[in-house]
Design an enzyme around this catalytic site. Structure first.
Site, mmCIF file in Angstrom:
data_model
loop_
_atom_site.group_PDB
_atom_site.id
_atom_site.type_symbol
_atom_site.label_atom_id
_atom_site.label_comp_id
_atom_site.label_asym_id
_atom_site.label_seq_id
_atom_site.Cartn_x
_atom_site.Cartn_y
_atom_site.Cartn_z
ATOM 1 N N GLU A 111 77.328 -45.574 -9.644
ATOM 2 C CA GLU A 111 76.384 -46.235 -8.746
ATOM 3 C C GLU A 111 77.122 -47.324 -7.984
ATOM 4 O O GLU A 111 77.978 -47.997 -8.545
ATOM 5 C CB GLU A 111 75.266 -46.923 -9.548
ATOM 6 C CG GLU A 111 74.193 -45.994 -10.037
ATOM 7 C CD GLU A 111 74.212 -45.912 -11.543
ATOM 8 O OE1 GLU A 111 74.745 -46.846 -12.169
ATOM 9 O OE2 GLU A 111 73.713 -44.915 -12.080
ATOM 10 N N TYR A 123 85.320 -44.511 -2.701
ATOM 11 C CA TYR A 123 84.844 -43.377 -3.510
ATOM 12 C C TYR A 123 84.809 -42.086 -2.692
ATOM 13 O O TYR A 123 85.127 -41.018 -3.209
ATOM 14 C CB TYR A 123 83.463 -43.689 -4.095
ATOM 15 C CG TYR A 123 83.454 -44.886 -5.019
ATOM 16 C CD1 TYR A 123 84.465 -45.077 -5.953
ATOM 17 C CD2 TYR A 123 82.434 -45.832 -4.959
ATOM 18 C CE1 TYR A 123 84.462 -46.175 -6.798
ATOM 19 C CE2 TYR A 123 82.416 -46.934 -5.802
ATOM 20 C CZ TYR A 123 83.436 -47.101 -6.713
ATOM 21 O OH TYR A 123 83.438 -48.189 -7.552
HETATM 22 C C1 LIG Z 1 86.291 -51.901 -3.520
HETATM 23 C C2 LIG Z 1 87.634 -52.371 -4.096
HETATM 24 C C3 LIG Z 1 87.669 -52.073 -5.599
HETATM 25 C C4 LIG Z 1 88.771 -51.584 -3.377
HETATM 26 O O1 LIG Z 1 90.013 -51.926 -3.975
HETATM 27 P P1 LIG Z 1 91.400 -51.677 -3.231
HETATM 28 O O2 LIG Z 1 92.504 -51.737 -4.256
HETATM 29 O O3 LIG Z 1 91.503 -52.562 -2.064
HETATM 30 O O4 LIG Z 1 91.232 -50.153 -2.727
HETATM 31 P P2 LIG Z 1 92.426 -49.185 -2.243
HETATM 32 O O5 LIG Z 1 93.547 -49.970 -1.668
HETATM 33 O O6 LIG Z 1 92.725 -48.206 -3.335
HETATM 34 O O7 LIG Z 1 91.675 -48.445 -1.048
HETATM 35 C C5 LIG Z 1 91.569 -47.040 -0.951
HETATM 36 C C6 LIG Z 1 90.737 -46.677 0.280
HETATM 37 O O8 LIG Z 1 89.391 -47.179 0.149
HETATM 38 C C7 LIG Z 1 88.894 -47.592 1.444
HETATM 39 N N1 LIG Z 1 88.717 -49.040 1.461
HETATM 40 C C8 LIG Z 1 89.054 -49.956 0.520
HETATM 41 N N2 LIG Z 1 88.707 -51.202 0.925
HETATM 42 C C9 LIG Z 1 88.127 -51.072 2.136
HETATM 43 C C10 LIG Z 1 87.567 -51.992 3.064
HETATM 44 N N3 LIG Z 1 87.550 -53.316 2.806
HETATM 45 N N4 LIG Z 1 87.040 -51.515 4.204
HETATM 46 C C11 LIG Z 1 87.053 -50.189 4.488
HETATM 47 N N5 LIG Z 1 87.606 -49.250 3.652
HETATM 48 C C12 LIG Z 1 88.122 -49.698 2.499
HETATM 49 C C13 LIG Z 1 89.979 -47.185 2.426
HETATM 50 O O9 LIG Z 1 89.745 -45.834 2.804
HETATM 51 C C14 LIG Z 1 91.228 -47.301 1.574
HETATM 52 O O10 LIG Z 1 92.312 -46.575 2.058
HETATM 53 P P3 LIG Z 1 93.287 -47.270 3.188
HETATM 54 O O11 LIG Z 1 93.613 -48.663 2.701
HETATM 55 O O12 LIG Z 1 94.450 -46.355 3.226
HETATM 56 O O13 LIG Z 1 92.463 -47.290 4.451
HETATM 57 C C15 LIG Z 1 87.876 -53.887 -3.822
HETATM 58 O O14 LIG Z 1 87.596 -54.165 -2.470
HETATM 59 C C16 LIG Z 1 87.019 -54.808 -4.701
HETATM 60 O O15 LIG Z 1 87.403 -55.144 -5.814
HETATM 61 N N6 LIG Z 1 85.850 -55.228 -4.191
HETATM 62 C C17 LIG Z 1 84.962 -56.153 -4.938
HETATM 63 C C18 LIG Z 1 84.395 -55.526 -6.175
HETATM 64 C C19 LIG Z 1 83.666 -54.236 -5.868
HETATM 65 O O16 LIG Z 1 82.906 -54.131 -4.913
HETATM 66 N N7 LIG Z 1 83.890 -53.213 -6.721
HETATM 67 C C20 LIG Z 1 83.218 -51.920 -6.617
HETATM 68 C C21 LIG Z 1 81.889 -52.006 -7.301
HETATM 69 S S1 LIG Z 1 81.066 -50.417 -7.278
#
Ligand SMILES: CC(C)(COP(=O)(O)OP(=O)(O)OC[C@H]1O[C@@H](n2cnc3c(N)ncnc32)[C@H](O)[C@@H]1OP(=O)(O)O)[C@@H](O)C(=O)NCCC(=O)NCCS
Length: 152
Positions: A111, A123
């Site tokens: 979720e 995701y």
């Molecule tokens: C969501 C989260 C876990 C992503 O972590 P991350 O290590 O930056 O993700 P990745 O580098 O593996 O990103 C993989 C892909 O996801 C997408 N993505 C990740 N962050 C993004 C952003 N801010 N905006 C748009 N796309 C995004 C992109 O497609 C990205 O690929 P790219 O960088 O080559 O474009 C991080 O932003 C976070 O911790 N957020 C706060 C907590 C949260 O919301 N957790 C999820 C709860 S369900």
């Protein structure tokens, strides 16, 4: 720092103490407590938690999964603000997917808040598709959850 220098290791209670510094800022109304994490770690038969660390052992991110029979569910994923967009969440998810497969799960669910665009993009890129919505699942009924699913 590149994603190649990142190690993914099992979460310990010491990691919980460190990640609690970020939890509230990162997850807001969905933040977990220290006791909540400790309870999760106390059920290794069904739950699996990992952290990403850099080569100095600094915490970069963490994630957890529940595996029950042929179904698994991502319970949390977080990457500290300074380490985002370097593939760390992707790496954490890949480890959990592998673990779920090894334990016989055939499908993976999660979720995510309807207003959490970065997580939904992540995701989708990891092969999840939208299954439906849960009305008022977050923030005391104010925010819907999007339910996503992928086959393993
Ligand atoms: C969501 C989260 C876990 C992503 O972590 P991350 O290590 O930056 O993700 P990745 O580098 O593996 O990103 C993989 C892909 O996801 C997408 N993505 C990740 N962050 C993004 C952003 N801010 N905006 C748009 N796309 C995004 C992109 O497609 C990205 O690929 P790219 O960088 O080559 O474009 C991080 O932003 C976070 O911790 N957020 C706060 C907590 C949260 O919301 N957790 C999820 C709860 S369900």
């Amino acid at each position: 720092m590149s994603a190649e220098t990142v190690a993914v290791v099992p979460m310990t209670t010491d990691h919980v103490d460190v990640l609690m510094r970020y939890e509230k800022d990162m997850f807001g109304s969905e933040a977990w407590t220290r006791a909540g994490y400790r309870a999760e770690l106390a059920d290794p038969r069904h739950r699996s938690y990992v952290v990403a660390e850099d080569d100095r052992g600094d915490l970069l991110g963490w994630a957890g999964i529940l595996i029950a029979g042929d179904q698994a569910e991502i319970l949390t994923v977080g990457v500290v603000p300074g380490a985002r967009r370097r593939g760390i969440a992707t790496k954490l998810l890949d480890v959990l997917v592998q673990r779920a497969r090894e334990r016989g799960a055939r499908e993976l669910l999660l979720e995510v808040r309807v207003d959490n665009d970065p997580a939904q993009r992540l995701y989708e890129r990891e092969g999840f598709a939208v299954l439906g919505r849960r009305r008022g699942y977050y923030a005391n009924g104010r925010v819907d959850a999007v339910v996503m699913r992928r086959e393993l």
